[in-house]
Design a protein around this motif. Structure first.
Motif, PDB file in Angstrom:
ATOM      1  N   THR A 355     -11.637  28.570 -13.742  1.00 32.95           N
ATOM      2  CA  THR A 355     -11.335  27.966 -15.041  1.00 32.95           C
ATOM      3  C   THR A 355     -10.013  27.222 -15.017  1.00 32.95           C
ATOM      4  O   THR A 355      -9.181  27.445 -14.144  1.00 32.95           O
ATOM      5  CB  THR A 355     -11.228  29.060 -16.125  1.00 32.95           C
ATOM      6  OG1 THR A 355     -10.264  30.022 -15.672  1.00 32.95           O
ATOM      7  CG2 THR A 355     -12.559  29.747 -16.354  1.00 32.95           C
ATOM      8  N   VAL A 356      -9.858  26.321 -15.981  1.00 37.06           N
ATOM      9  CA  VAL A 356      -8.574  25.642 -16.165  1.00 37.06           C
ATOM     10  C   VAL A 356      -8.085  25.953 -17.571  1.00 37.06           C
ATOM     11  O   VAL A 356      -8.891  26.210 -18.467  1.00 37.06           O
ATOM     12  CB  VAL A 356      -8.709  24.111 -15.992  1.00 37.06           C
ATOM     13  CG1 VAL A 356      -8.831  23.763 -14.525  1.00 37.06           C
ATOM     14  CG2 VAL A 356      -9.880  23.555 -16.773  1.00 37.06           C
ATOM     15  N   PRO A 357      -6.779  25.941 -17.765  1.00 40.80           N
ATOM     16  CA  PRO A 357      -6.239  26.228 -19.096  1.00 40.80           C
ATOM     17  C   PRO A 357      -6.747  25.207 -20.111  1.00 40.80           C
ATOM     18  O   PRO A 357      -6.864  24.030 -19.796  1.00 40.80           O
ATOM     19  CB  PRO A 357      -4.723  26.080 -18.914  1.00 40.80           C
ATOM     20  CG  PRO A 357      -4.486  26.056 -17.442  1.00 40.80           C
ATOM     21  CD  PRO A 357      -5.748  25.624 -16.789  1.00 40.80           C
ATOM     22  N   ASP A 358      -7.090  25.658 -21.296  1.00 38.91           N
ATOM     23  CA  ASP A 358      -7.535  24.747 -22.340  1.00 38.91           C
ATOM     24  C   ASP A 358      -7.076  25.287 -23.685  1.00 38.91           C
ATOM     25  O   ASP A 358      -7.657  26.223 -24.232  1.00 38.91           O
ATOM     26  CB  ASP A 358      -9.062  24.634 -22.304  1.00 38.91           C
ATOM     27  CG  ASP A 358      -9.578  23.723 -23.411  1.00 38.91           C
ATOM     28  OD1 ASP A 358      -8.744  23.088 -24.102  1.00 38.91           O
ATOM     29  OD2 ASP A 358     -10.807  23.657 -23.576  1.00 38.91           O
ATOM     30  N   PRO A 359      -6.005  24.733 -24.214  1.00 41.89           N
ATOM     31  CA  PRO A 359      -5.425  25.243 -25.459  1.00 41.89           C
ATOM     32  C   PRO A 359      -6.400  25.147 -26.632  1.00 41.89           C
ATOM     33  O   PRO A 359      -6.279  25.900 -27.603  1.00 41.89           O
ATOM     34  CB  PRO A 359      -4.205  24.345 -25.700  1.00 41.89           C
ATOM     35  CG  PRO A 359      -4.283  23.238 -24.709  1.00 41.89           C
ATOM     36  CD  PRO A 359      -5.288  23.584 -23.676  1.00 41.89           C
ATOM     37  N   THR A 360      -7.372  24.232 -26.551  1.00 38.67           N
ATOM     38  CA  THR A 360      -8.281  24.084 -27.688  1.00 38.67           C
ATOM     39  C   THR A 360      -9.382  25.139 -27.674  1.00 38.67           C
ATOM     40  O   THR A 360     -10.142  25.261 -28.616  1.00 38.67           O
ATOM     41  CB  THR A 360      -8.958  22.694 -27.690  1.00 38.67           C
ATOM     42  OG1 THR A 360      -9.825  22.610 -26.548  1.00 38.67           O
ATOM     43  CG2 THR A 360      -7.924  21.580 -27.629  1.00 38.67           C
ATOM     44  N   SER A 361      -9.460  25.883 -26.565  1.00 40.69           N
ATOM     45  CA  SER A 361     -10.531  26.869 -26.491  1.00 40.69           C
ATOM     46  C   SER A 361     -10.034  28.217 -27.000  1.00 40.69           C
ATOM     47  O   SER A 361      -8.859  28.539 -26.865  1.00 40.69           O
ATOM     48  CB  SER A 361     -11.024  26.986 -25.045  1.00 40.69           C
ATOM     49  OG  SER A 361     -11.256  28.328 -24.714  1.00 40.69           O
ATOM     50  N   LEU A 362     -10.937  28.957 -27.568  1.00 37.22           N
ATOM     51  CA  LEU A 362     -10.589  30.265 -28.102  1.00 37.22           C
ATOM     52  C   LEU A 362     -10.006  31.183 -27.038  1.00 37.22           C
ATOM     53  O   LEU A 362      -9.075  31.933 -27.252  1.00 37.22           O
ATOM     54  CB  LEU A 362     -11.835  30.939 -28.684  1.00 37.22           C
ATOM     55  CG  LEU A 362     -12.172  30.575 -30.127  1.00 37.22           C
ATOM     56  CD1 LEU A 362     -13.432  31.305 -30.569  1.00 37.22           C
ATOM     57  CD2 LEU A 362     -10.989  30.931 -31.043  1.00 37.22           C
ATOM     58  N   LEU A 363     -10.582  31.089 -25.848  1.00 41.28           N
ATOM     59  CA  LEU A 363     -10.153  31.965 -24.760  1.00 41.28           C
ATOM     60  C   LEU A 363      -8.913  31.437 -24.048  1.00 41.28           C
ATOM     61  O   LEU A 363      -8.362  32.087 -23.178  1.00 41.28           O
ATOM     62  CB  LEU A 363     -11.278  32.100 -23.729  1.00 41.28           C
ATOM     63  CG  LEU A 363     -12.576  32.684 -24.293  1.00 41.28           C
ATOM     64  CD1 LEU A 363     -13.713  32.517 -23.292  1.00 41.28           C
ATOM     65  CD2 LEU A 363     -12.361  34.160 -24.615  1.00 41.28           C
ATOM     66  N   GLY A 364      -8.541  30.212 -24.407  1.00 41.64           N
ATOM     67  CA  GLY A 364      -7.361  29.633 -23.746  1.00 41.64           C
ATOM     68  C   GLY A 364      -7.694  28.975 -22.431  1.00 41.64           C
ATOM     69  O   GLY A 364      -6.842  28.360 -21.811  1.00 41.64           O
TER      70      GLY A 364
END
Ligand code: ADP
Ligand code: MG
Length: 726
Positions: A355-364
């Motif tokens: 995975t890559v970091p994603d601030p818009t995702s609930l899980l981050g």
């Protein structure tokens, strides 16, 4: 300005290469329209062309033998006069030319040539010729069969140069020699010939000066002097190429702003830790080399050479992930759809769970997003993917040429990997590099499974840094290679296929190569497929793959082969690159003598990819009477002897000469007249070093205007521009 060409007319400055190139051969005495025409046919239109028309070889008359002193079986050079020439037909309809000759002591020698009726015109009675060959006794008479023969006219020097000549051009080697002599004499009498290499460099490199080298290569006092002259001229040729390449390399490095990637990070760590195998030492080393490039703010231009199966894909993915973990995008471009799709699937598998970091995702965070783009991608998917590439939402794009079409824009392209780079041109590489947004130039890694010898790489890819994966992953079972030379051998090959299939393994059959016609090749593949299905491989499940099989069917066949539902894949060279089915353990290559070494090696690399022992049969019936069969035999023998791609590359270079290795990439840069990448290995490295020092001393070659001018003259103005513009 100090360059000779800029000097006022009538200057007494020594003649530079450019000045010599501006003098037409017609300035020489005795060169009228007819002779000029003959010279033109040899590619000689200027005095420079003439002076660089080097002797093909030399006859050292101090070492010539008398026939009476030779034993049968001995190889020797003799000088003889032709007395009589006759040609007749053999029973097989071939022309047989017999030449009766006599040497200075009155001993006679017969020469025999087959299939060369033109010898009758070449070897007219009275001609003085040098003959090199093996002495045989035939019914008590001395003779040589198909010896090397050169007319030498009435040259009396101790060492006689023999020039490449052409029957058609109607110019003899001594006429060429006379013209060269006149050109040199006149040049020296007036302005002399310039030497662009500063004296301190000549001393350091222990080479003679250029006027001496030119004079001596054409009229050596001794073979030792000739070797010294040759060394200098070879160095000049290699140096010019290296100067062009090194300049281009430096320019690429400095012209563009690159991305300074953060090399270590959680994504790459998890990827490497999650691999089902430990990296080989070579993979680790190469990933480090690439990492160092990626960290630098200059764009990377690196070539990864690694034999088939060396594990380049993991290196490619690691490279791209380093970009992705910093929020950039990566692109992987492959030359064929089959390969792109396989890479697409392979990359997804390797990245599973990452995975890559994603601030818009609930899980981050979110899974790494990989998309495949080829010409087969449907319109709706294509629109979606293009949008994702432009916005930066797609992390990794895998695809074919479709990736460099105009409509494709990347939001934040940070790294590009191009697989099987020999199939792409410089322009296409540049095109992908220029897709990046934000003005930064992405790092570029090109990969090739076509190993070429180190010195050749330095010349062909001299504007790139080179990494080599020279270690295969462990556990590979070696491939046995068998040359099937007749019907009995061939039957054995088919028996082996059946036996392997019976054991649950799979096989490839490669159908004959048809140059330049995909249609004929397809027809031939279909015929082979039909025949095998009815005869040799009746009862097995066969699949057919060639360039004309519709895309959807191709996929279906490949997929069934991968799943083991097809036992034998009958295919043209479309399977050459990248196809990875570890359960396939036999390959039969039909008409193997038609393929080049590199191609055979690539093909063979499709087997030996799993735990089972693999065999490759090269089917090529051998006819010892056929002259072209001899070279093919050397290729096939080399294939049988080794599976080491670098060793095979050396053999290839040996058999084919440099011209072919230089290939496309070197078009126009055919300045290597004397230099041999094979024989002059050490000088290639020396030239590289000198070029680096000269260019880096002042940051550009303009500090050495004579050399700069010479590079442009010899390598062609437009070619150099192209090289330097990148
Ligand atoms: P190529 O250099 O020909 O592209 P690939 O990347 O396709 O080679 O790798 C060939 C095979 O070797 C693949 O099945 C891959 O998973 C496997 N492989 C790669 N690296 C290693 C390794 N270090 N140890 C074991 N197997 C490996
Ligand atoms: Mg590969």
């Amino acid at each position: 300005m100090t360059s000779a060409a800029d000097a006022p007319a009538g200057s007494d400055r020594p003649l530079s290469v450019r000045a010599l190139a501006e003098l037409p051969v017609t300035v020489l005495r005795g060169v009228g329209p007819k002779k000029a025409d003959g010279l033109g046919q040899l590619g000689i239109t200027t005095v420079l062309d003439l002076l660089t028309h080097y002797p093909r070889r030399y006859v050292d008359r101090t070492r010539e033998a008398l026939l009476g002193e030779l034993q049968p079986g001995e190889e020797a050079t003799v000088v003889v006069r032709v007395e009589q020439v006759t040609t007749r037909r053999t029973k097989r309809g071939q022309a047989m030319t017999t030449v009766r000759c006599v040497d200075g002591a009155g001993s006679t020698l017969g020469l025999t040539f087959f299939g060369q009726p033109w010898r009758e015109r070449q070897l007219h009675p009275g001609a003085l010729v040098v003959v090199y060959g093996k002495l045989e006794l035939f019914r008590g008479a001395r003779q040589m069969t198909s010896p090397l023969v050169d007319l030498i006219g009435d040259r009396t020097g101790r060492i006689v140069p023999i020039y490449p000549q052409s029957e058609k051009a109607g110019l003899s080697t001594w006429e060429i020699g006379d013209l060269v002599e006149e050109a040199l004499r006149r040049a020296e009498a007036r302005r002399g010939i310039a030497d662009p290499l500063p004296e301190r460099w000549r001393d350091a490199l222990d080479v003679v000066d250029r006027p001496f080298a030119l004079r001596t290569i054409h009229a050596p006092e001794s073979m030792k002097a000739m070797m010294a002259a040759r060394k200098r001229l070879v160095l000049d040729e290699l140096l010019r190429v290296q100067l062009a390449l090194v300049q281009r390399k430096r320019q690429l490095e400095h012209a563009a702003r690159g991305v300074s990637h953060q090399v270590s990070g959680p994504l790459i760590d998890r990827f490497l830790e999650g691999l089902p195998f430990p990296l080989t030492g070579a993979q680790r080393r190469v990933i480090d080399e690439i990492g160092a490039d990626l960290a630098r703010p200059l764009p990377m231009h690196r070539l990864l050479q690694g034999d088939v199966g060396a594990g380049k894909t993991v290196v490619a993915v690691a490279t791209l992930l380093i970009a992705v973990q910093g929020g950039y995008q990566g692109a992987l471009m492959a030359p064929t759809e089959v390969l792109a799709e396989q890479h697409g699937a392979g990359v997804r598998r390797l990245l599973d769970g990452l995975t890559v970091p994603d601030p818009t995702s609930l899980l981050g965070d979110r899974p790494v997003r990989v998309e495949l783009l080829t010409n087969r991608t449907g319109a709706a998917d294509r629109r979606r993917i293009l949008a994702g590439l432009a916005s930066g939402d797609v992390d990794l794009a895998v695809g074919t040429h479709a990736l460099i079409q105009d409509a494709v824009q990347f939001g934040r392209l940070g790294a590009v990997v191009i697989d099987e780079q020999h199939r792409f041109g410089v322009e296409q590489r540049a095109a992908l590099r220029d897709r990046g947004g934000e003005g930064a130039t992405p790092d570029v890694l090109v990969m090739t499974a076509t190993p070429i010898p180190r010195t050749a790489a330095m010349t062909v890819y001299g504007d790139l840094d080179v990494s080599v994966l020279d270690e295969l992953p462990p556990g590979r079972t070696p491939i046995d290679t068998i040359w099937a030379q007749d019907a009995v051998d061939e039957a054995e090959a088919w028996a082996a296929v059946r036996a392997q299939v019976a054991e649950g393994r799979q096989a490839y059959v490669v159908t004959p190569l048809v140059e330049d016609s995909e249609k004929l090749e397809a027809t031939s593949a279909e015929a082979t497929f039909a025949r095998l299905g009815e005869e040799e491989l009746a009862g097995l499940r066969l699949g057919l793959l060639h360039g004309r099989v519709p895309a959807a069917d191709k996929d279906a066949v490949m997929e069934r082969f991968r799943r083991g539902e097809v036992d034998v894949l009958v295919a043209t060279t479309v399977i050459e690159v990248g196809v990875d089915v570890p359960n396939a353990t036999v390959m039969v290559i039909l008409d193997a003598d038609r393929f080049g070494i590199a191609q055979l090696h690539q093909l063979r690399g499709r087997v030996g990819r799993g735990a089972h022992r693999s065999t490759c049969y090269l089917v090529a019936y051998f006819d010892p009477e056929d002259a072209t069969a001899q070279v093919a035999a050397e290729r096939l023998t080399a294939m049988v002897r080794t599976t080491d791609g670098f060793e095979l590359a050396e053999v290839d270079l040996e058999l084919r000469g440099e011209g072919t290795i230089m290939g496309e990439r070197q078009k126009g840069r055919n300045d290597l007249k004397l230099a041999s990448l094979r024989r002059d290995k050490e000088l290639v490295a020396v030239a590289r070093e000198v070029a680096l020092q000269l260019v880096d001393e002042r940051g550009t070659l303009t500090a050495f205007p004579e050399l700069d001018e010479e590079v442009r003259t010899m390598l062609g103005e437009s070619d150099t521009d192209f090289l330097l513009k990148g």
